[in-house]
Motif scaffolding. Sequence first.
Motif, mmCIF file in Angstrom:
data_model
loop_
_atom_site.group_PDB
_atom_site.id
_atom_site.type_symbol
_atom_site.label_atom_id
_atom_site.label_comp_id
_atom_site.label_asym_id
_atom_site.label_seq_id
_atom_site.Cartn_x
_atom_site.Cartn_y
_atom_site.Cartn_z
ATOM 1 N N ASP A 133 0.846 -1.186 0.000
ATOM 2 C CA ASP A 133 0.000 0.000 0.000
ATOM 3 C C ASP A 133 0.889 1.247 0.000
ATOM 4 O O ASP A 133 1.238 1.787 1.055
ATOM 5 N N VAL A 134 1.247 1.676 -1.201
ATOM 6 C CA VAL A 134 2.148 2.811 -1.331
ATOM 7 C C VAL A 134 1.410 4.144 -1.263
ATOM 8 O O VAL A 134 2.030 5.203 -1.431
ATOM 9 N N PHE A 135 0.106 4.103 -1.047
ATOM 10 C CA PHE A 135 -0.660 5.335 -0.922
ATOM 11 C C PHE A 135 -0.690 5.819 0.526
ATOM 12 O O PHE A 135 -1.277 6.846 0.831
ATOM 13 N N ARG A 136 -0.071 5.047 1.398
ATOM 14 C CA ARG A 136 0.188 5.474 2.765
ATOM 15 C C ARG A 136 1.700 5.572 2.929
ATOM 16 O O ARG A 136 2.450 4.958 2.170
ATOM 17 N N PRO A 137 2.186 6.334 3.914
ATOM 18 C CA PRO A 137 3.640 6.487 4.077
ATOM 19 C C PRO A 137 4.352 5.147 4.202
ATOM 20 O O PRO A 137 3.902 4.250 4.912
ATOM 21 N N PHE A 138 5.461 5.004 3.491
ATOM 22 C CA PHE A 138 6.239 3.771 3.519
ATOM 23 C C PHE A 138 7.724 4.104 3.500
ATOM 24 O O PHE A 138 8.130 5.230 3.192
ATOM 25 N N GLY A 139 8.545 3.113 3.825
ATOM 26 C CA GLY A 139 9.987 3.296 3.849
ATOM 27 C C GLY A 139 10.652 2.689 2.628
ATOM 28 O O GLY A 139 10.020 2.011 1.811
ATOM 29 N N THR A 140 11.962 2.912 2.515
ATOM 30 C CA THR A 140 12.701 2.426 1.349
ATOM 31 C C THR A 140 14.110 2.002 1.734
ATOM 32 O O THR A 140 14.670 2.479 2.724
ATOM 33 N N TYR A 141 14.660 1.085 0.960
ATOM 34 C CA TYR A 141 16.070 0.742 1.019
ATOM 35 C C TYR A 141 16.737 1.377 -0.197
ATOM 36 O O TYR A 141 16.224 1.268 -1.318
ATOM 37 N N ALA B 251 8.473 -2.331 7.153
ATOM 38 C CA ALA B 251 8.418 -0.888 6.918
ATOM 39 C C ALA B 251 8.906 -0.505 5.532
ATOM 40 O O ALA B 251 8.721 0.632 5.096
ATOM 41 N N CYS B 252 9.549 -1.440 4.829
ATOM 42 C CA CYS B 252 10.130 -1.142 3.516
ATOM 43 C C CYS B 252 9.191 -1.596 2.406
ATOM 44 O O CYS B 252 8.806 -2.765 2.350
ATOM 45 N N ALA B 253 8.854 -0.678 1.512
ATOM 46 C CA ALA B 253 7.962 -1.001 0.403
ATOM 47 C C ALA B 253 8.610 -0.808 -0.958
ATOM 48 O O ALA B 253 8.068 -1.266 -1.961
ATOM 49 N N VAL B 254 9.757 -0.139 -1.018
ATOM 50 C CA VAL B 254 10.413 0.138 -2.296
ATOM 51 C C VAL B 254 11.925 0.025 -2.119
ATOM 52 O O VAL B 254 12.472 0.478 -1.108
ATOM 53 N N VAL B 255 12.581 -0.575 -3.103
ATOM 54 C CA VAL B 255 14.038 -0.585 -3.198
ATOM 55 C C VAL B 255 14.413 0.338 -4.346
ATOM 56 O O VAL B 255 13.860 0.222 -5.449
ATOM 57 N N ALA B 256 15.342 1.275 -4.107
ATOM 58 C CA ALA B 256 15.637 2.295 -5.115
ATOM 59 C C ALA B 256 17.132 2.524 -5.236
ATOM 60 O O ALA B 256 17.906 2.236 -4.322
ATOM 61 N N ALA B 257 17.532 3.072 -6.392
ATOM 62 C CA ALA B 257 18.936 3.393 -6.651
ATOM 63 C C ALA B 257 19.018 4.711 -7.397
ATOM 64 O O ALA B 257 18.120 5.065 -8.166
ATOM 65 N N ASP B 258 20.099 5.458 -7.144
ATOM 66 C CA ASP B 258 20.404 6.697 -7.858
ATOM 67 C C ASP B 258 21.644 6.481 -8.703
ATOM 68 O O ASP B 258 22.688 6.062 -8.175
ATOM 69 N N LEU B 259 21.550 6.789 -9.994
ATOM 70 C CA LEU B 259 22.673 6.556 -10.903
ATOM 71 C C LEU B 259 22.819 7.716 -11.873
ATOM 72 O O LEU B 259 21.865 8.470 -12.119
ATOM 73 N N GLY B 260 24.015 7.849 -12.429
ATOM 74 C CA GLY B 260 24.209 8.832 -13.471
ATOM 75 C C GLY B 260 23.456 8.439 -14.728
ATOM 76 O O GLY B 260 23.235 7.248 -14.991
ATOM 77 N N PRO B 261 23.046 9.407 -15.551
ATOM 78 C CA PRO B 261 22.223 9.097 -16.731
ATOM 79 C C PRO B 261 22.933 8.228 -17.756
ATOM 80 O O PRO B 261 22.284 7.524 -18.522
ATOM 81 N N ASN B 262 24.271 8.259 -17.788
ATOM 82 C CA ASN B 262 25.020 7.464 -18.752
ATOM 83 C C ASN B 262 25.658 6.228 -18.128
ATOM 84 O O ASN B 262 26.472 5.563 -18.774
ATOM 85 N N ASP B 263 25.298 5.931 -16.911
ATOM 86 C CA ASP B 263 25.863 4.769 -16.236
ATOM 87 C C ASP B 263 25.239 3.502 -16.824
ATOM 88 O O ASP B 263 24.016 3.328 -16.768
ATOM 89 N N PRO B 264 26.038 2.591 -17.363
ATOM 90 C CA PRO B 264 25.476 1.360 -17.944
ATOM 91 C C PRO B 264 24.748 0.503 -16.920
ATOM 92 O O PRO B 264 23.922 -0.333 -17.301
ATOM 93 N N ALA B 265 25.028 0.709 -15.630
ATOM 94 C CA ALA B 265 24.332 -0.066 -14.595
ATOM 95 C C ALA B 265 22.839 0.241 -14.584
ATOM 96 O O ALA B 265 22.030 -0.591 -14.169
#
Length: 428
Positions: free
Chosen positions: A323-331, A363-377
């Motif tokens: 239920d992501v329409f209520r506050p949730f946590g992330t890794y 408490a965790c509902a989403v796993v996320a990553a931040d990457l550069g726009p040209n990063d092949p990863a």
Amino acid sequence: MGSEDKEISTVIRVREFIVEKDLAAVEELERRCQVGLSGDLGDDGHGGGGGGGGGGGCATSKKKKKKKRGMSLHVEQIGDPFARVRHATEHAMLVAEYGEEDEVVGVIKACVRMVSRGDTSSSCCCKRKMKFVKVACLLGLRVSPSHRRLGIATELVRRAEAWCEARGAAYATMATTASNVASLALFAGRFAYAPFRRPLFLGHPVHRHRTRLPRAHRVMQLPPQIATAAYAALLSPAGAAEFVPADLPALLAHKLTLGTYLAIERNPDPALPPSFAVLSIWDATRSLRLRVGGAPPLLRASLAAARALDRHAPWLRVPSVPDVFRPFGTYLLYGLRMSGPAGPALLRSLCRHAHNIARKNLACAVVAADLGPNDPAGAAVPHWDSFSCDEDVWCMKKLNASTANSNASDDWTTAPPAGVLFVDPREF
């Protein structure tokens, strides 16, 4: 100082945050600003306007708006108000008081840290030593909705820059979104920040069911000391990485870093180059609460039905979304690197492994990553568009010509992107 600045200074007083005196007022200010993931200040998620309404989030803050459905991601900071800057030895929070009643109507956070600058000017690619520079990070700018367009944000940014410059910062950074016109008008217009990098935020929901990893892949956890050595080898070549923190060993050993994981092939082909992938996992559930807003009723109902079906018939393995329409946590996943022909597949296995770790935390509902726009990863990271964002804009400004090389060719603000954009999860 002009007559306008003198008039502003007589009604706006900026000072350092005092926990006993200001904590309740700052928490109330955060609630009133209804902050979106971009650190926007406006009630509508686009920030205010003029000198008092612009807003800047931290260097990793995000916002995603779906044009057709009007869906957006929002964030709420919880816990320690210094959480995003406390890791830096030099950090501060400034508050702005307005009027005769000394009401707290604005706040900004700042820290000064040593990071790699991805020097690409060297002609020798074999150098293994990264070039570090002292950089200021301005984040968490908030102004009370009832006190915007009064120059409060301008005064907060000006004082924060002076605080950072006095501590030897050569550059200052801030982040916003391309749609945050007010924030860009304040920082890019009034303070001459230049758009610098455009990171990608890739998010994937956590399902109730364990994700299977290929039997041909082996995942191992690296101790912090070995992880530090591994990242040093992967990120150290000249020009290879930007914003790698000088205190990377402390980050990898931090209690909120749940582990650094390496994936390899069990039976690699000896005729091919060796393949591997590595990433680290940061538990942001204690400092952030995210929420999806603006979803149509039909979508809410269909996702609720999928969850109900999954609860009553788990053997069907329905990939129900929390239920992501209520506050949730992330890794948050950071330090994502891969190499070799099987590198992308191995990195996907590591992301699945991170998902399996996250599903143990309710408490965790989403796993996320931040990457550069040209990063092949980025092409190898599993993600859903609804939980992802490509509108982030990092802006940078050269603060002090005496601490930054005055040679224009060595100006980081105009340098081309390096191979890796390292996003520190402590500042998300």
